[in-house]
Structures are given as C-alpha cells and as structure tokens.
Design a protein around this motif. Sequence first.
Motif, PDB file in Angstrom:
ATOM      1  N   VAL A  10      51.300   4.934  20.777  1.00  0.00           N
ATOM      2  CA  VAL A  10      50.688   5.576  19.602  1.00  0.00           C
ATOM      3  C   VAL A  10      49.302   5.028  19.295  1.00  0.00           C
ATOM      4  CG1 VAL A  10      50.911   5.859  17.103  1.00  0.00           C
ATOM      5  CG2 VAL A  10      52.832   6.359  18.583  1.00  0.00           C
ATOM      6  N   LEU A  12      56.820   3.423  22.500  1.00  0.00           N
ATOM      7  CA  LEU A  12      56.140   4.283  21.539  1.00  0.00           C
ATOM      8  C   LEU A  12      55.082   3.503  20.772  1.00  0.00           C
ATOM      9  CD1 LEU A  12      59.121   6.375  20.178  1.00  0.00           C
ATOM     10  CD2 LEU A  12      57.204   7.207  21.493  1.00  0.00           C
ATOM     11  N   VAL A  13      55.436   2.287  20.396  1.00  0.00           N
ATOM     12  CA  VAL A  13      54.502   1.438  19.647  1.00  0.00           C
ATOM     13  C   VAL A  13      53.237   1.194  20.469  1.00  0.00           C
ATOM     14  CG1 VAL A  13      54.156  -0.928  18.860  1.00  0.00           C
ATOM     15  CG2 VAL A  13      56.187   0.329  18.171  1.00  0.00           C
ATOM     16  N   PRO A  64      67.364   1.237  22.815  1.00  0.00           N
ATOM     17  CA  PRO A  64      66.534   1.729  21.717  1.00  0.00           C
ATOM     18  C   PRO A  64      65.288   0.888  21.480  1.00  0.00           C
ATOM     19  CG  PRO A  64      68.838   1.745  21.115  1.00  0.00           C
ATOM     20  CD  PRO A  64      68.768   1.084  22.435  1.00  0.00           C
ATOM     21  N   LEU A  65      65.450  -0.409  21.561  1.00  0.00           N
ATOM     22  CA  LEU A  65      64.291  -1.275  21.294  1.00  0.00           C
ATOM     23  C   LEU A  65      63.196  -1.063  22.330  1.00  0.00           C
ATOM     24  CD1 LEU A  65      65.835  -4.638  20.104  1.00  0.00           C
ATOM     25  CD2 LEU A  65      64.244  -3.193  18.865  1.00  0.00           C
ATOM     26  N   VAL A  77      62.629   1.707  24.031  1.00  0.00           N
ATOM     27  CA  VAL A  77      62.011   3.012  23.768  1.00  0.00           C
ATOM     28  C   VAL A  77      60.997   2.888  22.636  1.00  0.00           C
ATOM     29  CG1 VAL A  77      62.468   5.348  22.931  1.00  0.00           C
ATOM     30  CG2 VAL A  77      63.965   4.336  24.641  1.00  0.00           C
ATOM     31  N   VAL A  78      61.405   2.222  21.571  1.00  0.00           N
ATOM     32  CA  VAL A  78      60.508   2.064  20.420  1.00  0.00           C
ATOM     33  C   VAL A  78      59.289   1.237  20.812  1.00  0.00           C
ATOM     34  CG1 VAL A  78      60.303   1.048  18.131  1.00  0.00           C
ATOM     35  CG2 VAL A  78      62.289   2.416  18.704  1.00  0.00           C
TER      36      VAL A  78
END
Lengths: 166, 174
Positions: A22, A18-19, A11-12, A14-15
């Motif tokens: 974006v 995204l960070v 999860p980290l 993936v985030v």
Amino acid sequence: MNVLIRTFFSPLAVVALLVLAVPSRVLAAEPILNVEVRLVWGTDDAKSPHADFKKMDPKLAETLRRSFRWTEYYEGKMQKVQAPSETSQRVTLADDCYVELKNLGKSKIEVKYFTGTKQIGKTVNTLPPQNWLTVGSVDKSNSAKFVMMRLVPEKAAKKETKEPKN
Amino acid sequence: MNIELELKIQAWLDNELSAKEAAEVATLVATNTEAQALAAELKSLKISVHGNELALTVPESREFHWSKIERAILQAEKSESRAEAAGFSPFSFFAWARNWLAPVAGLAALVAVLIVVAPSSSEPEYSETETPSEDVDVIHFKDPASRMTIIWFYDQSGNPVQNPGSIDNVEKPE
C-alpha cells in the motif's frame, strides 16, 4: 514444506504483504502526467484554414465563442504527451507554435507558450482530471490560436499502457 | 488405650506386624478387655466388608472397552471439524476472529493513517501567469460549466475579448 506453505499463507503474512504494497503505491502516485494537447484555430472563415483541422466539439467551441469574437473554431490532431516529474517536454503543434510542458507534481503543470521563436507567456496551473487548460493569443491575419490541454482520461491512459504504439 | 495401640491392633488383624510385635499385641488382646473388645469389633467389620462386597464385572473385554472410548473421541473431533467447515460452530467464529480480526484491524488503521498523511488527489487550485514582455497582458478565464480555464495573452494595443462578463471569475484587464 507444509510449514512453509502455512506460514506464507497465514493471515499475518498476507497483511504484511499488503502493508508493504500500500505505501509503495501511494508514494508512487502521479510520477508521470499523461496530457493530451491540441491546437485550435479561431477564425471567421466558414472553411477550415488547414486541411487537417476539423470543426471542434460544439460545446467547447461555444465556450470560446461566448468570450471571443471569432465565430468558427477548428481543432488540429490531438497529441498525447507523457510529462515525467520535473522534466520539460516540447510539443510542436504547428510550424510556428509550440508549448513546453513541465510536470511540477501535485497535479501542477507549467506551460510555456511560444509562437515563432518568441515566448508569449508562462503559466502554472493545477490541472484536475476532466478539466481543460487553454492558453491562446491573436494570430496573424486576425485569427486566434488556442492550445488546449487536459489529463488523458484514466481509462485511455491505462489502455495505452497495455497496448503501446508501434 | 491410645491411638497407637488401636492402630497396632488393626495392623495385627491385617497380618502386617512382625512376629515379635504380633506376639506382643496378641498378649495385650488376651489380657486387656478394652483391647479385646476393639479387636473383636474390627474383626467383625472386616468379615462383613469382605463378605458383602459386590463383585463388579465389565460386560466386555478390556480392548473393546478402550476402543469404544477411542472411537467416541474421534467421532467428537470429526463432528467439530465438520461444524467448523460449515461455519456453524461458535468456536469457528472465535478462531476466525483470533486469526484475522487483529491483522485486519491493524491494516485498517494503517490505511486510515495513509489516507490522512498521503497527498490528496484534489490539490487546491493554483494559477500563476507571467509574460516576458510588458506589451503583453493576460486575462484569466474560468468556465465551470465546461470545466475550462483559459489563459489569454494579448497585445495591449488590441483586446479581442468581446464579452468577458459571460464567464465566471474573469479578471478584467486594467
């Protein structure tokens, strides 16, 4: 190997991706304005002054008709222009008529309007999506010229990006 | 009789003393009535404990007993993982929350900051027009119905605009 796969899909991770993605998308917004430009003749003649000019959209013609004395409005072929930031683009609309467009960023566009070799005027306006910006003046033989501009609708712009013209 | 002597008598009965100490305690027990009474009581207790202890036997072999425990542990682990996969276990929610909630909350906060900081797509309206010649003037029209802004340049000697009042926000020429 297993550890690498688990790390990549954690999860980290993936985030974190995204960070990173974006802000780059936000910062990259609006580098190029896709503008469609067309020349419109205003006249009292029931017949088009040029073979390649057709009667314009009745709703838009009515907008012009409400304020100008000409009864008929004919539009030329629409041209699509990509205006990169801070770069001038000349768009020739007729032998004696052209505009120079400059993307000033933040949806602001500078339009220099020329007939013959003479600059008639310069205007800087915001150009929100689905809005028309029209510059115009009286032409020879008591007709009128209008240069109408608007942002290319987003769907059409995306389609053109996917299917570039040959 | 002190506690040390009492413990020595107990150790003597359990054959835990050296030969010399055992001889000394035996003499004491023979001569001292109090020591004799304690030794007799302890001996009686020892006999009754040994004689009445229940013999417990495992009804199965040692290997089979431990394999049962191992199977029970494996079964419990399987049940938990099945429940997690089906989403029924309360632990699965907490595990999911621990893995995802914090990162997702961080991402949401970042997006919120970017929305506030990033330039808005709806910029405030701006319009500025100039003409290079003093003989040319300009009228700025807006028609909200057709979403059209018109910049009309005209020679001051003749204005073709016949009905500017029909469009909102018209700047009439002076």
